[in-house]
Design a protein around this motif. Structure first.
Motif, PDB file in Angstrom:
ATOM      1  N   UNK A  10       0.827  -1.202   0.000  1.00  0.00           N
ATOM      2  CA  UNK A  10       0.000   0.000   0.000  1.00  0.00           C
ATOM      3  C   UNK A  10       0.866   1.258   0.000  1.00  0.00           C
ATOM      4  N   UNK A  11       1.996   1.211   0.706  1.00  0.00           N
ATOM      5  CA  UNK A  11       2.897   2.368   0.741  1.00  0.00           C
ATOM      6  C   UNK A  11       3.450   2.664  -0.643  1.00  0.00           C
ATOM      7  N   UNK A  12       3.870   1.637  -1.368  1.00  0.00           N
ATOM      8  CA  UNK A  12       4.395   1.844  -2.723  1.00  0.00           C
ATOM      9  C   UNK A  12       3.308   2.420  -3.625  1.00  0.00           C
ATOM     10  N   UNK A  13       2.097   1.892  -3.510  1.00  0.00           N
ATOM     11  CA  UNK A  13       0.993   2.375  -4.351  1.00  0.00           C
ATOM     12  C   UNK A  13       0.629   3.812  -4.032  1.00  0.00           C
ATOM     13  N   UNK A  14       0.488   4.117  -2.743  1.00  0.00           N
ATOM     14  CA  UNK A  14      -0.017   5.427  -2.335  1.00  0.00           C
ATOM     15  C   UNK A  14       1.023   6.531  -2.402  1.00  0.00           C
ATOM     16  N   UNK A  15       2.299   6.183  -2.182  1.00  0.00           N
ATOM     17  CA  UNK A  15       3.323   7.219  -2.088  1.00  0.00           C
ATOM     18  C   UNK A  15       4.262   7.276  -3.295  1.00  0.00           C
ATOM     19  N   UNK A  16       4.144   6.304  -4.205  1.00  0.00           N
ATOM     20  CA  UNK A  16       5.009   6.311  -5.386  1.00  0.00           C
ATOM     21  C   UNK A  16       4.178   6.300  -6.667  1.00  0.00           C
ATOM     22  N   UNK A  17       3.425   5.232  -6.879  1.00  0.00           N
ATOM     23  CA  UNK A  17       2.747   5.046  -8.164  1.00  0.00           C
ATOM     24  C   UNK A  17       1.653   6.086  -8.384  1.00  0.00           C
ATOM     25  N   UNK A  48       0.980   9.147  -6.879  1.00  0.00           N
ATOM     26  CA  UNK A  48       1.424  10.535  -7.074  1.00  0.00           C
ATOM     27  C   UNK A  48       2.108  10.765  -8.420  1.00  0.00           C
ATOM     28  N   UNK A  49       2.973   9.831  -8.837  1.00  0.00           N
ATOM     29  CA  UNK A  49       3.647  10.007 -10.123  1.00  0.00           C
ATOM     30  C   UNK A  49       2.654   9.998 -11.281  1.00  0.00           C
ATOM     31  N   UNK A  50       1.603   9.172 -11.158  1.00  0.00           N
ATOM     32  CA  UNK A  50       0.597   9.118 -12.214  1.00  0.00           C
ATOM     33  C   UNK A  50      -0.219  10.406 -12.273  1.00  0.00           C
ATOM     34  N   UNK A  51      -0.576  10.961 -11.124  1.00  0.00           N
ATOM     35  CA  UNK A  51      -1.412  12.162 -11.100  1.00  0.00           C
ATOM     36  C   UNK A  51      -0.625  13.419 -11.457  1.00  0.00           C
ATOM     37  N   UNK A  52       0.676  13.415 -11.171  1.00  0.00           N
ATOM     38  CA  UNK A  52       1.491  14.606 -11.425  1.00  0.00           C
ATOM     39  C   UNK A  52       2.284  14.475 -12.727  1.00  0.00           C
ATOM     40  N   UNK A  53       1.649  13.925 -13.733  1.00  0.00           N
ATOM     41  CA  UNK A  53       2.352  13.631 -14.981  1.00  0.00           C
ATOM     42  C   UNK A  53       1.724  14.288 -16.198  1.00  0.00           C
ATOM     43  N   UNK A  54       0.796  15.195 -15.981  1.00  0.00           N
ATOM     44  CA  UNK A  54       0.132  15.822 -17.116  1.00  0.00           C
ATOM     45  C   UNK A  54      -1.096  15.078 -17.580  1.00  0.00           C
ATOM     46  N   UNK A  55      -1.639  14.221 -16.725  1.00  0.00           N
ATOM     47  CA  UNK A  55      -2.850  13.487 -17.095  1.00  0.00           C
ATOM     48  C   UNK A  55      -4.016  14.429 -17.311  1.00  0.00           C
ATOM     49  N   UNK A  56      -4.178  15.389 -16.407  1.00  0.00           N
ATOM     50  CA  UNK A  56      -5.350  16.258 -16.422  1.00  0.00           C
ATOM     51  C   UNK A  56      -5.047  17.673 -16.907  1.00  0.00           C
ATOM     52  N   UNK A  57      -3.801  17.958 -17.247  1.00  0.00           N
ATOM     53  CA  UNK A  57      -3.425  19.322 -17.609  1.00  0.00           C
ATOM     54  C   UNK A  57      -2.203  19.262 -18.520  1.00  0.00           C
ATOM     55  N   UNK A  58      -1.945  20.371 -19.178  1.00  0.00           N
ATOM     56  CA  UNK A  58      -0.741  20.486 -20.003  1.00  0.00           C
ATOM     57  C   UNK A  58       0.391  21.026 -19.143  1.00  0.00           C
ATOM     58  N   UNK A  59       1.538  20.362 -19.173  1.00  0.00           N
ATOM     59  CA  UNK A  59       2.670  20.819 -18.371  1.00  0.00           C
ATOM     60  C   UNK A  59       3.228  22.140 -18.893  1.00  0.00           C
TER      61      UNK A  59
END
Length: 271
Positions: free
Chosen positions: A186-193, A195-206
């Protein structure tokens, strides 16, 4: 009268050749069947969750932000959501398989057969990629009525979805090997995977980010996955597609070597 059984001294070990294709294929099929038996949880649930993300962002921001980087907002959003769901489920497949086998104590059933570390790695990784691609297809079909999904560059789209699925499958193997209880996973999922997925330009243009965060986004491999896949579908890119493809190739190679070495050592698999 039945023929006498051969004595143990006359039994020769079975020859598998350089690669135990039967063992590799059997393990791959076992891993695929494992997630297909609960397809509602492993494929349909991610599709529904991604549709909810799509609906929330399209309804909340679609009116205020009608276009992003020259594209309708829903068309810009769709590729990022597809890739995010794909990578998260590729990770979940390999990490959960290894972790559950360790917790239940049946990991020995995988370690005892004559299957090499490389064959184990190929079977686990390809099963994760398979689940990722099935989720990608399911999400794309679900979003299709609401966003214009077409192929601008089929080769690029295929490369980036495969590279993203493979990288997260390998990260899932590493997480499954490292984790000794579900809290670790759960730690790897919640604190690594996540956040990196959400902060990657999924919902916005970088391109809209300040210089520091723009540079930080380019240090995130998830950005190259999503940006490259978005280019394959829409033709829009916030970065360099060739650079992104090269970075993902090097990341996948490094993770592959790391997974192979740990499997060869039996890292946290053997007492």
């Amino acid at each position: 009268m039945s023929a006498p059984l051969p004595s143990p001294s006359t039994l020769a070990p079975r020859a598998y050749g350089p690669v135990n294709w039967l063992g590799l294929w059997t393990l791959y099929v076992k891993e695929v069947q494992r997630f297909l038996k609960v397809i509602t949880q492993t494929v349909l649930a991610p599709m529904v969750t991604t549709l909810l993300f799509f609906a929330v962002f399209a309804l909340a921001l679609g009116g205020a932000v009608r276009h992003v980087a020259g594209l309708p907002f829903v068309d810009f959003l769709a590729p990022g959501l597809i890739m995010m769901a794909t990578t998260q489920n590729a990770f979940a497949n390999t990490s959960s398989s290894i972790m559950i086998s360790k917790v239940q104590g049946n990991i020995v059933d995988v370690l005892m057969p004559p299957i090499s570390p490389g064959e184990l790695l190929v079977a686990y990784a390809l099963a994760g990629v398979t689940r990722g691609l099935l989720v990608a297809l399911a999400v794309a079909l679900a979003i299709w009525p609401f966003a214009a999904i077409h192929l601008h560059d089929a080769a690029a789209a295929l490369y980036f979805v495969l590279a993203g699925s493979l990288i997260l499958s390998l990260i899932g193997i590493l997480a499954g090997l490292w984790s000794q209880k579900f809290d670790h996973m759960a730690a790897v999922t919640n604190f690594v995977v996540t956040p990196l997925a959400f902060l990657s330009g999924t919902f916005y243009s970088v391109q809209q980010l300040p210089p520091f965060w723009y540079a930080a986004a380019h240090a995130n491999p998830f950005f190259f996955m999503i940006d490259g896949f978005r280019y394959g579908l829409t033709g829009h890119t916030d970065g360099d597609v060739l650079l992104g493809g090269s970075v993902l190739g090097l990341v996948a190679l490094g993770l592959w070597v790391a997974c192979y070495l740990l499997l060869k050592r039996g890292y946290r698999l053997r007492p």
